[in-house]
Design an enzyme around this catalytic site. Sequence first.
Site, PDB file in Angstrom:
ATOM      1  N   ASP A   1      -6.770  -2.533   4.558  1.00  0.00           N
ATOM      2  CA  ASP A   1      -5.329  -1.848   4.761  1.00  0.00           C
ATOM      3  C   ASP A   1      -5.124  -2.098   5.616  1.00  0.00           C
ATOM      4  OD1 ASP A   1      -4.749  -1.689   1.567  1.00  0.00           O
ATOM      5  OD2 ASP A   1      -5.600  -0.155   2.299  1.00  0.00           O
ATOM      6  N   HIS A  18       1.120  -1.054   0.064  1.00  0.00           N
ATOM      7  CA  HIS A  18      -0.057   0.306   0.233  1.00  0.00           C
ATOM      8  C   HIS A  18       1.172   0.827  -0.068  1.00  0.00           C
ATOM      9  CE1 HIS A  18      -3.411   2.064   0.405  1.00  0.00           C
ATOM     10  NE2 HIS A  18      -2.716   2.650   1.446  1.00  0.00           N
ATOM     11  N   SER A  57       4.194   0.884   2.731  1.00  0.00           N
ATOM     12  CA  SER A  57       3.902  -0.469   3.808  1.00  0.00           C
ATOM     13  C   SER A  57       3.814  -1.702   2.917  1.00  0.00           C
ATOM     14  CB  SER A  57       2.590  -0.344   4.546  1.00  0.00           C
ATOM     15  OG  SER A  57       3.129   0.929   4.942  1.00  0.00           O
TER      16      SER A  57
HETATM   17  C1  GRF Z   1       1.499   0.425  -6.613  1.00  0.00           C
HETATM   18  O1  GRF Z   1       1.309   2.135  -6.570  1.00  0.00           O
HETATM   19  C2  GRF Z   1       0.723   0.177  -5.446  1.00  0.00           C
HETATM   20  O2  GRF Z   1       1.182  -0.090  -4.218  1.00  0.00           O
HETATM   21  C3  GRF Z   1      -0.719   0.309  -5.912  1.00  0.00           C
HETATM   22  O3  GRF Z   1      -1.066   0.169  -6.774  1.00  0.00           O
HETATM   23  C4  GRF Z   1       0.501   0.050  -7.314  1.00  0.00           C
HETATM   24  C5  GRF Z   1       0.625  -0.447  -8.597  1.00  0.00           C
HETATM   25  O4  GRF Z   1       1.541  -0.190  -9.189  1.00  0.00           O
HETATM   26  N1  GRF Z   1      -1.807  -0.267  -4.856  1.00  0.00           N
HETATM   27  P1  GRF Z   1       2.341  -1.192 -10.434  1.00  0.00           P
HETATM   28  O5  GRF Z   1       1.316  -2.463 -11.105  1.00  0.00           O
HETATM   29  O6  GRF Z   1       2.948  -2.349  -9.408  1.00  0.00           O
HETATM   30  O7  GRF Z   1       3.295  -0.833 -11.226  1.00  0.00           O
END
Ligand code: GRF
Length: 201
Positions: free
Chosen positions: A148, A112, A139
């Site tokens: 979360d 997250h 996190s």
């Molecule tokens: C990341 O910022 C993650 O924390 C959030 O969604 C985004 C996913 O990015 N839950 P990716 O698909 O891994 O590039």
Amino acid sequence: MTRLRMAILISGRGSNMQAILDAAEAPDYPAEPVLVLSNRPEAAGLNLAQRRDVATACVDHRAYGKDRAAFERQMHQVLVPHHVQLIVLAGFMRVLTPWFVDQWAGHIINIHPSLLPKYPGLKTHQRALEAGDDEAGCSVHWVTAGVDEGAVIAQARVPIAAGETAEQLAGKVLLAEHKLYPQAIKHACEAIVAREKAVQL
Ligand code: GRF
């Protein structure tokens, strides 16, 4: 060394998934990617995984309308034959029901983009900027029925610069995510193995 069988769940570009697949190439990495599962057929991460010879599957949530239970039952059906021991949510943008979380309790983790318990939910970077925070971060946590809310496994912090935009901050945090997630997975694997050993005593 036994490696835990890991499924990576994605919805989009899959940059965290890529960082995890890179880390898992090390022979002593404790998890082996056995499946990349997307809820969107157009997720760019699916192609990236295929190019790396990782098995992929898609369960399109749109085919199930509002029936979240049916969508999750289908995902569960896809995961079980792969004998998955760890589910890694990497930009997986569906909220999971208590039923699914219960099926995989203690075996699902998520990343997250905030320093939980601050800013669960969406628009985390914008909220950190609006609050005047001087640091942000990401996190990795165990997944529980509350969004979360599960126990944090690991966090990484990044400073917020004056005048930074939410997009700039998101880019910095994303780089931190790519370092944090592969490390946090190691801790999750250790916890799962220790738990299973304890049960056998
Ligand atoms: C990341 O910022 C993650 O924390 C959030 O969604 C985004 C996913 O990015 N839950 P990716 O698909 O891994 O590039």
